[in-house]
Write a protein that holds these residues in place. Structure first.
Motif, PDB file in Angstrom:
ATOM      1  N   LEU A   4       1.591  -8.249   6.358  1.00  0.00           N
ATOM      2  CA  LEU A   4       1.070  -7.270   7.311  1.00  0.00           C
ATOM      3  C   LEU A   4      -0.124  -7.836   8.070  1.00  0.00           C
ATOM      4  O   LEU A   4      -0.311  -7.538   9.252  1.00  0.00           O
ATOM      5  N   ARG A   5      -0.890  -8.676   7.422  1.00  0.00           N
ATOM      6  CA  ARG A   5      -2.040  -9.309   8.084  1.00  0.00           C
ATOM      7  C   ARG A   5      -1.586 -10.138   9.284  1.00  0.00           C
ATOM      8  O   ARG A   5      -2.271 -10.204  10.304  1.00  0.00           O
ATOM      9  N   ASP A   6      -0.410 -10.774   9.168  1.00  0.00           N
ATOM     10  CA  ASP A   6       0.133 -11.582  10.249  1.00  0.00           C
ATOM     11  C   ASP A   6       0.577 -10.726  11.437  1.00  0.00           C
ATOM     12  O   ASP A   6       0.614 -11.202  12.574  1.00  0.00           O
ATOM     13  N   ILE A   7       0.938  -9.498  11.171  1.00  0.00           N
ATOM     14  CA  ILE A   7       1.549  -8.625  12.169  1.00  0.00           C
ATOM     15  C   ILE A   7       0.553  -7.654  12.797  1.00  0.00           C
ATOM     16  O   ILE A   7       0.624  -7.362  13.993  1.00  0.00           O
ATOM     17  N   MET A   8      -0.354  -7.146  12.002  1.00  0.00           N
ATOM     18  CA  MET A   8      -1.230  -6.053  12.443  1.00  0.00           C
ATOM     19  C   MET A   8      -2.158  -6.480  13.572  1.00  0.00           C
ATOM     20  O   MET A   8      -2.455  -7.653  13.751  1.00  0.00           O
ATOM     21  N   ARG A   9      -2.584  -5.485  14.318  1.00  0.00           N
ATOM     22  CA  ARG A   9      -3.628  -5.675  15.319  1.00  0.00           C
ATOM     23  C   ARG A   9      -4.930  -5.224  14.662  1.00  0.00           C
ATOM     24  O   ARG A   9      -5.096  -4.046  14.348  1.00  0.00           O
ATOM     25  N   SER A  10      -5.810  -6.153  14.431  1.00  0.00           N
ATOM     26  CA  SER A  10      -7.053  -5.854  13.720  1.00  0.00           C
ATOM     27  C   SER A  10      -7.830  -4.755  14.437  1.00  0.00           C
ATOM     28  O   SER A  10      -7.983  -4.776  15.655  1.00  0.00           O
ATOM     29  N   GLY A  11      -8.300  -3.785  13.657  1.00  0.00           N
ATOM     30  CA  GLY A  11      -9.081  -2.693  14.217  1.00  0.00           C
ATOM     31  C   GLY A  11      -8.279  -1.666  14.984  1.00  0.00           C
ATOM     32  O   GLY A  11      -8.849  -0.821  15.670  1.00  0.00           O
ATOM     33  N   PHE A  12      -6.955  -1.727  14.889  1.00  0.00           N
ATOM     34  CA  PHE A  12      -6.104  -0.769  15.596  1.00  0.00           C
ATOM     35  C   PHE A  12      -6.100   0.535  14.812  1.00  0.00           C
ATOM     36  O   PHE A  12      -5.149   0.868  14.109  1.00  0.00           O
ATOM     37  N   LEU A  13      -7.221   1.252  14.910  1.00  0.00           N
ATOM     38  CA  LEU A  13      -7.418   2.497  14.181  1.00  0.00           C
ATOM     39  C   LEU A  13      -8.024   3.525  15.131  1.00  0.00           C
ATOM     40  O   LEU A  13      -8.970   3.214  15.851  1.00  0.00           O
ATOM     41  N   PHE A  14      -7.503   4.706  15.098  1.00  0.00           N
ATOM     42  CA  PHE A  14      -8.032   5.781  15.921  1.00  0.00           C
ATOM     43  C   PHE A  14      -8.355   6.939  14.995  1.00  0.00           C
ATOM     44  O   PHE A  14      -7.515   7.374  14.217  1.00  0.00           O
ATOM     45  N   MET A  15      -9.618   7.401  15.100  1.00  0.00           N
ATOM     46  CA  MET A  15     -10.099   8.385  14.132  1.00  0.00           C
ATOM     47  C   MET A  15     -10.731   9.580  14.829  1.00  0.00           C
ATOM     48  O   MET A  15     -11.301   9.444  15.909  1.00  0.00           O
ATOM     49  N   VAL A  16     -10.591  10.728  14.160  1.00  0.00           N
ATOM     50  CA  VAL A  16     -11.243  11.951  14.613  1.00  0.00           C
ATOM     51  C   VAL A  16     -11.861  12.634  13.400  1.00  0.00           C
ATOM     52  O   VAL A  16     -11.336  12.504  12.295  1.00  0.00           O
ATOM     53  N   ARG A 100       6.354   7.016   9.431  1.00  0.00           N
ATOM     54  CA  ARG A 100       6.498   6.055  10.522  1.00  0.00           C
ATOM     55  C   ARG A 100       5.255   5.207  10.746  1.00  0.00           C
ATOM     56  O   ARG A 100       5.262   4.308  11.578  1.00  0.00           O
ATOM     57  N   HIS A 101       4.180   5.512  10.029  1.00  0.00           N
ATOM     58  CA  HIS A 101       2.932   4.772  10.171  1.00  0.00           C
ATOM     59  C   HIS A 101       2.348   4.491   8.793  1.00  0.00           C
ATOM     60  O   HIS A 101       2.473   5.309   7.892  1.00  0.00           O
ATOM     61  N   LEU A 102       1.685   3.349   8.694  1.00  0.00           N
ATOM     62  CA  LEU A 102       1.136   2.925   7.420  1.00  0.00           C
ATOM     63  C   LEU A 102      -0.265   2.368   7.666  1.00  0.00           C
ATOM     64  O   LEU A 102      -0.464   1.555   8.578  1.00  0.00           O
ATOM     65  N   LEU A 103      -1.215   2.820   6.869  1.00  0.00           N
ATOM     66  CA  LEU A 103      -2.569   2.275   6.955  1.00  0.00           C
ATOM     67  C   LEU A 103      -2.611   0.951   6.207  1.00  0.00           C
ATOM     68  O   LEU A 103      -2.110   0.846   5.088  1.00  0.00           O
ATOM     69  N   VAL A 104      -3.208  -0.049   6.816  1.00  0.00           N
ATOM     70  CA  VAL A 104      -3.322  -1.373   6.216  1.00  0.00           C
ATOM     71  C   VAL A 104      -4.752  -1.533   5.705  1.00  0.00           C
ATOM     72  O   VAL A 104      -5.714  -1.323   6.450  1.00  0.00           O
ATOM     73  N   VAL A 105      -4.867  -1.871   4.425  1.00  0.00           N
ATOM     74  CA  VAL A 105      -6.173  -1.999   3.785  1.00  0.00           C
ATOM     75  C   VAL A 105      -6.321  -3.373   3.137  1.00  0.00           C
ATOM     76  O   VAL A 105      -5.331  -4.058   2.869  1.00  0.00           O
ATOM     77  N   SER A 106      -7.563  -3.732   2.894  1.00  0.00           N
ATOM     78  CA  SER A 106      -7.866  -4.929   2.124  1.00  0.00           C
ATOM     79  C   SER A 106      -9.154  -4.650   1.374  1.00  0.00           C
ATOM     80  O   SER A 106     -10.165  -4.263   1.985  1.00  0.00           O
ATOM     81  N   GLU A 107      -9.100  -4.815   0.065  1.00  0.00           N
ATOM     82  CA  GLU A 107     -10.250  -4.562  -0.800  1.00  0.00           C
ATOM     83  C   GLU A 107     -10.848  -3.174  -0.540  1.00  0.00           C
ATOM     84  O   GLU A 107     -12.062  -3.009  -0.460  1.00  0.00           O
ATOM     85  N   GLY A 108      -9.968  -2.193  -0.365  1.00  0.00           N
ATOM     86  CA  GLY A 108     -10.400  -0.817  -0.171  1.00  0.00           C
ATOM     87  C   GLY A 108     -10.920  -0.485   1.214  1.00  0.00           C
ATOM     88  O   GLY A 108     -11.369   0.628   1.465  1.00  0.00           O
ATOM     89  N   ARG A 109     -10.858  -1.419   2.132  1.00  0.00           N
ATOM     90  CA  ARG A 109     -11.377  -1.219   3.489  1.00  0.00           C
ATOM     91  C   ARG A 109     -10.216  -1.096   4.472  1.00  0.00           C
ATOM     92  O   ARG A 109      -9.288  -1.907   4.450  1.00  0.00           O
ATOM     93  N   LEU A 110     -10.262  -0.069   5.324  1.00  0.00           N
ATOM     94  CA  LEU A 110      -9.235   0.106   6.349  1.00  0.00           C
ATOM     95  C   LEU A 110      -9.340  -1.002   7.388  1.00  0.00           C
ATOM     96  O   LEU A 110     -10.420  -1.260   7.914  1.00  0.00           O
ATOM     97  N   LEU A 111      -8.202  -1.636   7.678  1.00  0.00           N
ATOM     98  CA  LEU A 111      -8.191  -2.710   8.662  1.00  0.00           C
ATOM     99  C   LEU A 111      -7.436  -2.333   9.926  1.00  0.00           C
ATOM    100  O   LEU A 111      -7.832  -2.689  11.028  1.00  0.00           O
ATOM    101  N   SER A 112      -6.312  -1.643   9.739  1.00  0.00           N
ATOM    102  CA  SER A 112      -5.444  -1.375  10.876  1.00  0.00           C
ATOM    103  C   SER A 112      -4.414  -0.316  10.507  1.00  0.00           C
ATOM    104  O   SER A 112      -4.339   0.123   9.359  1.00  0.00           O
ATOM    105  N   MET A 113      -3.641   0.047  11.491  1.00  0.00           N
ATOM    106  CA  MET A 113      -2.505   0.948  11.310  1.00  0.00           C
ATOM    107  C   MET A 113      -1.298   0.200  11.869  1.00  0.00           C
ATOM    108  O   MET A 113      -1.394  -0.468  12.897  1.00  0.00           O
ATOM    109  N   ILE A 114      -0.192   0.314  11.176  1.00  0.00           N
ATOM    110  CA  ILE A 114       1.022  -0.365  11.624  1.00  0.00           C
ATOM    111  C   ILE A 114       2.144   0.662  11.661  1.00  0.00           C
ATOM    112  O   ILE A 114       2.202   1.571  10.843  1.00  0.00           O
ATOM    113  N   SER A 115       3.018   0.523  12.648  1.00  0.00           N
ATOM    114  CA  SER A 115       4.122   1.470  12.779  1.00  0.00           C
ATOM    115  C   SER A 115       5.429   0.824  12.351  1.00  0.00           C
ATOM    116  O   SER A 115       5.552  -0.399  12.295  1.00  0.00           O
TER     117      SER A 115
END
Length: 140
Positions: A4-16, A100-115
């Motif tokens: 997923l690290r190879d595929i994800m767009r780093s910081g692709f997170l939208f929050m409210v 259809r969407h999955l949060l990508v984490v590393s060491e408990g930290r949110l990195l990105s969202m992938i569809s």
């Protein structure tokens, strides 16, 4: 094997904030052309709010999106995958959870969202490469 690290767009997170009105979340989703946002309780993820939630939990119930806070209609169960996980494992997890969407984490930290669309594109590319190699092998 792609992770997923190879595929994800780093910081692709939208929050409210979870106290935001549904209309605010929808505006953010529209502005960024995404189908999901992360609902925050302070700085911590409290859930996710997706297009599916809009249809099933807002429109179908006849709720007013301008008056309904995201926290009342969000999906509270957050499903994550580790950034170093194989993309095919993540695809299976998404299929099993019917998401259809999955949060990508590393060491408990949110990195990105992938569809699922992101993962299908990678899978199609991999299959195309595999077919090309097989053809080369067969016809040489």
């Amino acid at each position: 094997m792609k992770t997923l690290r190879d595929i994800m767009r780093s910081g692709f997170l939208f929050m409210v904030p979870q106290d935001s009105a549904v209309t605010e979340a929808v505006r953010m989703m529209t502005a960024h052309n995404v189908g999901i946002v992360i609902a925050l309780d302070g700085t911590q993820p409290a859930g996710v709010f997706s297009e599916r939630d809009i249809v099933r939990r807002v429109v179908d119930r006849g709720l007013d999106p301008a008056l309904t806070p995201v926290r009342e209609v969000m999906t509270r169960e957050i499903i994550t995958a580790d950034a170093d996980e194989d993309y095919q494992v993540a695809m299976r997890r998404m299929d099993q959870a019917n998401i259809r969407h999955l949060l990508v984490v590393s060491e408990g930290r949110l990195l990105s969202m992938i569809s699922i669309r992101d993962l299908i594109r990678v899978d199609m590319d991999d299959k195309h490469q595999e077919l090309r190699y097989l053809r080369e092998y067969l016809y040489q």
